[in-house]
Design a protein around this motif. Structure first.
Motif: not given
Length: 437
Positions: A404-429
């Motif tokens: 929930r909360g901050d933990d949910l957002l941190a995990a979501a951004v980390a998971r998106v990077r993991e699925l992408n196979g590396g750093e994201l080239t676009d900004d994320v908010a």
């Protein structure tokens, strides 16, 4: 083979300089092991060893001659010498091919003040050149002062020989290069620190005093070593108790887009506090964008919500932006309807953005995000994008895991990077507002 005692050799005049008054000569000197006067000993830098160096000599000699001792052939570095009898002539002879300047501390005018007036003039005139001071043997104090004000080293006229001159020039050149590189590095670090302080000051501070809503946010610029990108967000509570939230994305993610995003965010906050919302607010923001953008190709997507004082309803406007995701107690996350959205800001001159009413209920979480969260790849090596449906599935999995909360957002951004196979080239908010359990 022993070296014969130094014998002054008159300079061979090879022709006039480009200025017409200075003269040029070439002397062959050894790359020997003699220490530079008043300098620490050490190996000769490889970048300065061998080759030809050009020395501009500014000396108080009416004859305008500067001699270097003859040394055995094959001794090493060749020193090409140009001579100037005064500072005016030296300024004409100071071209880009000069490697080092030798300034006679006995030049006219040196007796004034600290006796370093001509040297200081040369240092101001040639800030990127190596400079050596030439002093009489009994003038050690002034020679040392010359180094303190900026000269790379000093030499005594009576002790000067070819080996010493060659070594002093090469060390002075390398020392100046090192000084310039260090200064540029320091300036770069200071600029980076100042930019970081500036960017931190431009990040939003939510104005939610008096509201029962929970707030979390995550921001990750696509630019390397940057704190701000083209994405922007903000949240404020107006005096009537309504909570207004916004998230947007300027096309591109460079420094110009970051600056425009900050301008739009500040404009949104000012207009919201002035009482504007919905279509009137977005129309005014479009005018701001049109005046501030660098070209007509620049546009921005935007999502705004205004949550009623009781927290149970919200008005939503979409300007070419992905629809928010909502979760309610005991129910899976889903996207809010987005069929009635309008175009991105800056695309159509007289566009309209309808405001849609959304029922939230008593306990909910509302997640607003930019497309950087959904445009990464669905898995390492896959061409398929994660997309909105993939994001919803990912968020539901994390909610099932109790995040929930901050933990949910941190995990979501980390998971998106993991699925992408590396750093994201676009900004994320990502922005998360919640009410109730």
């Amino acid at each position: 083979m022993s070296v014969p005692a130094p014998v002054p050799v008159p300079r061979q005049r090879t022709g006039s300089s480009a200025a017409g008054t200075g003269t040029t000569t070439t002397a062959t000197t050894a790359a020997g092991a003699s220490a530079v006067a008043a300098s620490a000993t050490g190996p000769v830098p490889e970048s300065a060893a061998g080759g030809t160096l050009t020395l501009l000599v500014i000396e108080d000699d009416p004859a305008g001659t500067f001699a270097t001792p003859e040394l055995p052939e094959g001794a090493g570095t060749r020193v090409r010498i140009r001579s100037a009898r005064n500072l005016t002539e030296a300024e004409r002879l100071l071209t880009d091919d000069i490697d080092c300047i030798l300034v006679d501390l006995a030049l006219p005018g040196a007796a004034d003040g600290d006796g370093l007036g001509p040297l200081k003039h040369v240092l101001r005139l040639a800030p990127r050149h190596a400079v050596l001071a030439l002093a009489a043997e009994g003038d050690g104090e002034r020679a040392a002062a010359a180094v303190r004000v900026g000269a790379q080293d000093y030499l005594f006229r009576d002790e000067l020989d070819g080996r010493l001159l060659s070594r002093a020039i090469r060390y002075a050149v390398e020392r100046k290069r090192a000084d310039i590189a260090q200064r540029q590095l320091t300036e770069s670090r200071l600029r980076a620190q100042e930019n970081a302080r500036l960017e931190r000051g431009l990040l939003p501070t939510p104005l939610l005093q008096g509201s029962e809503l929970r707030f979390s946010a995550r921001y990750r610029p696509g630019r390397s070593r940057a704190l701000l990108g083209g994405d922007f967000y903000d949240t404020v509570r107006t005096p009537d108790g309504t909570v207004h939230a916004m998230i947007g994305d300027v096309c591109g993610h460079g420094p110009d887009e970051a600056a425009l995003g900050v301008e739009l965010r500040i404009a949104w906050r000012a207009l919201t506090l002035a009482g504007l919302c919905g279509d009137r607010l977005l129309s005014t923001l479009q005018q701001v964008l049109e005046h501030e953008r660098e070209s007509e190709e620049i546009f921005a997507t935007l999502c705004t919500v205004d949550i009623s004082p009781d927290g149970r309803r919200a008005g939503m406007c979409l300007a070419g932006h992905p629809s928010p995701l909502v979760t309610r107690k005991g129910r899976a996350a889903r996207l809010l309807p987005y069929e009635e959205g309008g175009p991105a800001l800056g695309l159509l001159p007289r566009a309209r953005w309808p405001r849609r009413q959304v029922e939230l209920g008593g306990s909910w979480n509302l997640m607003m995000y930019t497309d950087g969260l959904i445009e990464g790849r669905a898995g390492p090596g896959l061409k398929q994008r994660l997309g909105e449906e993939g994001m919803v599935e990912m968020i539901n999995a994390q909610l099932d895991a109790g995040l929930r909360g901050d933990d949910l957002l941190a995990a979501a951004v980390a998971r998106v990077r993991e699925l992408n196979g590396g750093e994201l080239t676009d900004d994320v908010a990502v922005l998360l507002l919640g009410r109730g359990a």
